[in-house]
Design an enzyme around this catalytic site. Structure first.
Site, PDB file in Angstrom:
ATOM      1  N   GLY A  97      -7.725   6.193  15.849  1.00 40.69           N
ATOM      2  CA  GLY A  97      -7.126   7.430  15.141  1.00 40.69           C
ATOM      3  C   GLY A  97      -8.146   8.509  15.658  1.00 40.69           C
ATOM      4  O   GLY A  97      -9.187   8.336  15.465  1.00 40.69           O
ATOM      5  N   GLY A  99      -8.287  12.762  14.340  1.00 41.87           N
ATOM      6  CA  GLY A  99      -7.442  14.193  13.914  1.00 41.87           C
ATOM      7  C   GLY A  99      -8.633  15.580  14.001  1.00 41.87           C
ATOM      8  O   GLY A  99      -9.494  15.280  14.421  1.00 41.87           O
ATOM      9  N   LYS A 103     -12.503  10.998  12.718  1.00 38.47           N
ATOM     10  CA  LYS A 103     -11.919   9.862  13.691  1.00 38.47           C
ATOM     11  C   LYS A 103     -11.607   8.771  12.692  1.00 38.47           C
ATOM     12  O   LYS A 103     -12.362   8.546  11.666  1.00 38.47           O
ATOM     13  CB  LYS A 103     -12.471   9.508  14.820  1.00 38.47           C
ATOM     14  CG  LYS A 103     -12.858  10.591  15.946  1.00 38.47           C
ATOM     15  CD  LYS A 103     -13.504  10.025  17.176  1.00 38.47           C
ATOM     16  CE  LYS A 103     -13.579  10.865  18.380  1.00 38.47           C
ATOM     17  NZ  LYS A 103     -14.544  10.559  19.463  1.00 38.47           N
ATOM     18  N   VAL A 104     -10.864   7.658  13.104  1.00 38.33           N
ATOM     19  CA  VAL A 104     -10.776   6.362  12.282  1.00 38.33           C
ATOM     20  C   VAL A 104     -10.979   5.508  13.524  1.00 38.33           C
ATOM     21  O   VAL A 104     -10.380   5.495  14.449  1.00 38.33           O
ATOM     22  CB  VAL A 104      -9.146   6.203  11.765  1.00 38.33           C
ATOM     23  CG1 VAL A 104      -9.276   5.049  11.156  1.00 38.33           C
ATOM     24  CG2 VAL A 104      -9.013   7.450  10.802  1.00 38.33           C
ATOM     25  N   ASP A 215       3.790  13.240   0.666  1.00 35.37           N
ATOM     26  CA  ASP A 215       3.371  13.134   2.151  1.00 35.37           C
ATOM     27  C   ASP A 215       4.270  11.821   2.854  1.00 35.37           C
ATOM     28  O   ASP A 215       3.561  11.297   3.778  1.00 35.37           O
ATOM     29  CB  ASP A 215       2.171  13.448   2.614  1.00 35.37           C
ATOM     30  CG  ASP A 215       2.125  13.851   3.935  1.00 35.37           C
ATOM     31  OD1 ASP A 215       3.025  14.483   4.397  1.00 35.37           O
ATOM     32  OD2 ASP A 215       0.998  13.681   4.663  1.00 35.37           O
ATOM     33  N   LYS A 217       6.244   9.838   5.006  1.00 30.84           N
ATOM     34  CA  LYS A 217       6.762   9.807   6.260  1.00 30.84           C
ATOM     35  C   LYS A 217       6.510   8.531   6.971  1.00 30.84           C
ATOM     36  O   LYS A 217       5.328   7.945   6.631  1.00 30.84           O
ATOM     37  CB  LYS A 217       6.470  10.942   7.156  1.00 30.84           C
ATOM     38  CG  LYS A 217       4.820  11.301   7.294  1.00 30.84           C
ATOM     39  CD  LYS A 217       4.747  12.495   8.034  1.00 30.84           C
ATOM     40  CE  LYS A 217       3.197  12.788   8.250  1.00 30.84           C
ATOM     41  NZ  LYS A 217       2.865  13.841   8.834  1.00 30.84           N
ATOM     42  N   ASN A 220       2.725   7.669   7.872  1.00 32.60           N
ATOM     43  CA  ASN A 220       1.870   7.297   6.852  1.00 32.60           C
ATOM     44  C   ASN A 220       2.172   5.972   6.295  1.00 32.60           C
ATOM     45  O   ASN A 220       1.765   5.609   5.347  1.00 32.60           O
ATOM     46  CB  ASN A 220       1.868   8.387   5.756  1.00 32.60           C
ATOM     47  CG  ASN A 220       1.250   9.569   6.030  1.00 32.60           C
ATOM     48  OD1 ASN A 220       0.252   9.481   7.299  1.00 32.60           O
ATOM     49  ND2 ASN A 220       1.150  10.727   5.446  1.00 32.60           N
TER      50      ASN A 220
END
Length: 423
Positions: A97, A99, A103-104, A215, A217, A220
């Site tokens: 991931g 963002g 990062k992940v 949040d 959705k 997530n």
């Protein structure tokens, strides 16, 4: 924005217009909390965070309606088990991931007592967090420390270097629910009911601690190797004093009307998002989405819910009751002296009539979807745009942060002592 343990969002740019960091609302919050406001919601517990307690393991001490959460002291854990945990204890295998602020990674622990275990490592840059979402990062860590639930991702370690902070979490190899929805377009009502029921248990657990998730959705929500959900990314969650907040945050299509209108709100906002998610699962789209955010917000606040004829009576009733504009009328809203309100009203709805809630809570039901996973470090369920990146951590950039700024991250380190005690 795609990032995360399954696109675990790292304060993504798509929220920049709507995410207002909590500090901006302190004055407004204090003004609201200092006046007498009648509410039909019972007040959740007041959660007090202490960054360290010398000579003490993590424990929860309950006094009347107050739960005091005491976090592991890094020095105590080091003294008891011999070594502090740091970046050098983890070997990066893949990027899973990315963002705005970090990062992940999929990482493997290379030191005992849990050597060989694969985790997700969320890495955030201090310099970015100081001015953007440092408070959210501390809140996310503190929330994950206190939660123990089969449908919520678990935090194992938190530590920092001069330039970065690190969260070591469950590696949930099944990928995100968003991917399955994107491929299937719609889920059958029975499959949707199964996943929604697991998520409802997770939300109820959060609410019992006075935590509003804010949040919910598909991005997530990730699936483990057995197909059970795990709720991730607590960067926008809110620990409330008396069950109310005023901060405007979340993803627009899933945002409740009271958040858009900047009204004080409580856990009922999560049940609104739960209703939007249910609509997305059953019908393949959110009910109030449009081609621009302003129009979407206007539709959420003013437009009547419209459902096609093929939706079953039970699903229709569930969606209509979850998506009430007035939070006090919304399914899941807790009302004084009404034992059938709150989470009980969700569990007892006919849409979930086939769910054995006790077995579900104990992970005794089989998921209708089983991800195709070959090994504990399989990343095939994650986006190739991330997994194809070089498995390297970005070097620090710019000038080091000052000592005074670094103090903002004091008390961030954490070790889940269950790892140490059970090995």
């Amino acid at each position: 924005m795609e990032d995360g343990i399954g696109r675990l969002r790292l304060a993504s740019e798509d929220l920049s217009t709507f995410l207002m960091i909590d500090e901006q609302f302190h004055t407004q919050d204090e003004e609201y909390f200092s006046t007498d406001h009648e509410s039909t919601l019972t007040s959740p517990v007041h959660v007090i965070f202490q960054d360290h307690v010398v000579g003490s393991d993590k424990r929860m001490v309950q006094n009347d309606d107050t739960i005091e959460l005491q976090l592991n002291n890094e020095d105590f854990v080091s003294q008891k088990h011999g070594k502090k945990v740091g970046r050098e204890d983890f070997e990066i295998h893949k990027v899973i991931g990315k963002g705005a602020y970090g990062k992940v990674y999929l990482v493997r622990k290379i030191s005992p007592p849990d050597a060989g275990t694969f985790y997700a490592m969320k890495v955030l840059k201090k310099a970015s967090l100081v001015y953007k979402c440092k408070e959210q990062t501390q809140i996310e860590k503190n929330i994950l420390v206190q939660l123990r639930h089969p449908y919520i991702v678990k935090l194992y370690y938190a530590f920092q270097t001069d330039s970065k902070v690190y969260l070591i979490l469950d590696y949930v190899a099944g990928g995100e629910l968003f991917t399955y929805l994107d491929n299937e377009k719609m889920l059958s009502e029975d499959i949707a009911a199964f996943f929604l029921a697991e998520l409802a248990l997770a939300l109820d657990h959060l609410h019992s601690f006075g935590i509003i998730y804010r949040d919910l959705k598909p991005e997530n929500i990730v699936l483990d190797r057995d197909g059970h959900v795990k709720l991730t990314d607590f960067g926008l969650s809110k620990v409330t004093i008396d069950g109310k907040s005023t901060t405007m945050c979340g993803t627009v299509e899933y945002m409740a009307p009271e958040i858009i209108k900047s009204l004080p709100y409580g856990p009922a906002v999560d049940w609104w998002s739960f209703g939007i998610l249910a609509h997305d699962m059953i019908l393949g789209a959110t009910p109030f989405g449009s081609n621009n955010k302003k129009k979407t917000m206007d539709r959420i606040c003013n437009e009547r819910l419209k459902l096609p004829k093929f939706v079953s009576p039970d699903a229709r009733d569930l969606l209509n009751k979850l998506l009430k504009k007035n939070p006090l009328e919304r399914l899941g809203s807790l009302k004084l002296n009404d034992a059938k309100s709150g989470f009980a009203s969700i569990k007892n709805h006919r849409f979930f009539r086939k769910i054995d809630w006790k077995k579900l809570e104990n992970l005794q039901l089989t998921s209708p979807i089983t991800p195709k996973i070959d090994s504990t470090n399989d990343t095939s369920c994650f986006n190739d745009a991330f997994t194809s990146l070089p498995p390297l951590e970005s070097p620090p950039q710019g000038s080091p942060i000052s000592e005074s700024v670094d103090q903002l991250f004091a008390g961030f380190s954490y070790v889940n002592t269950s790892i140490l005690d059970n090995k």
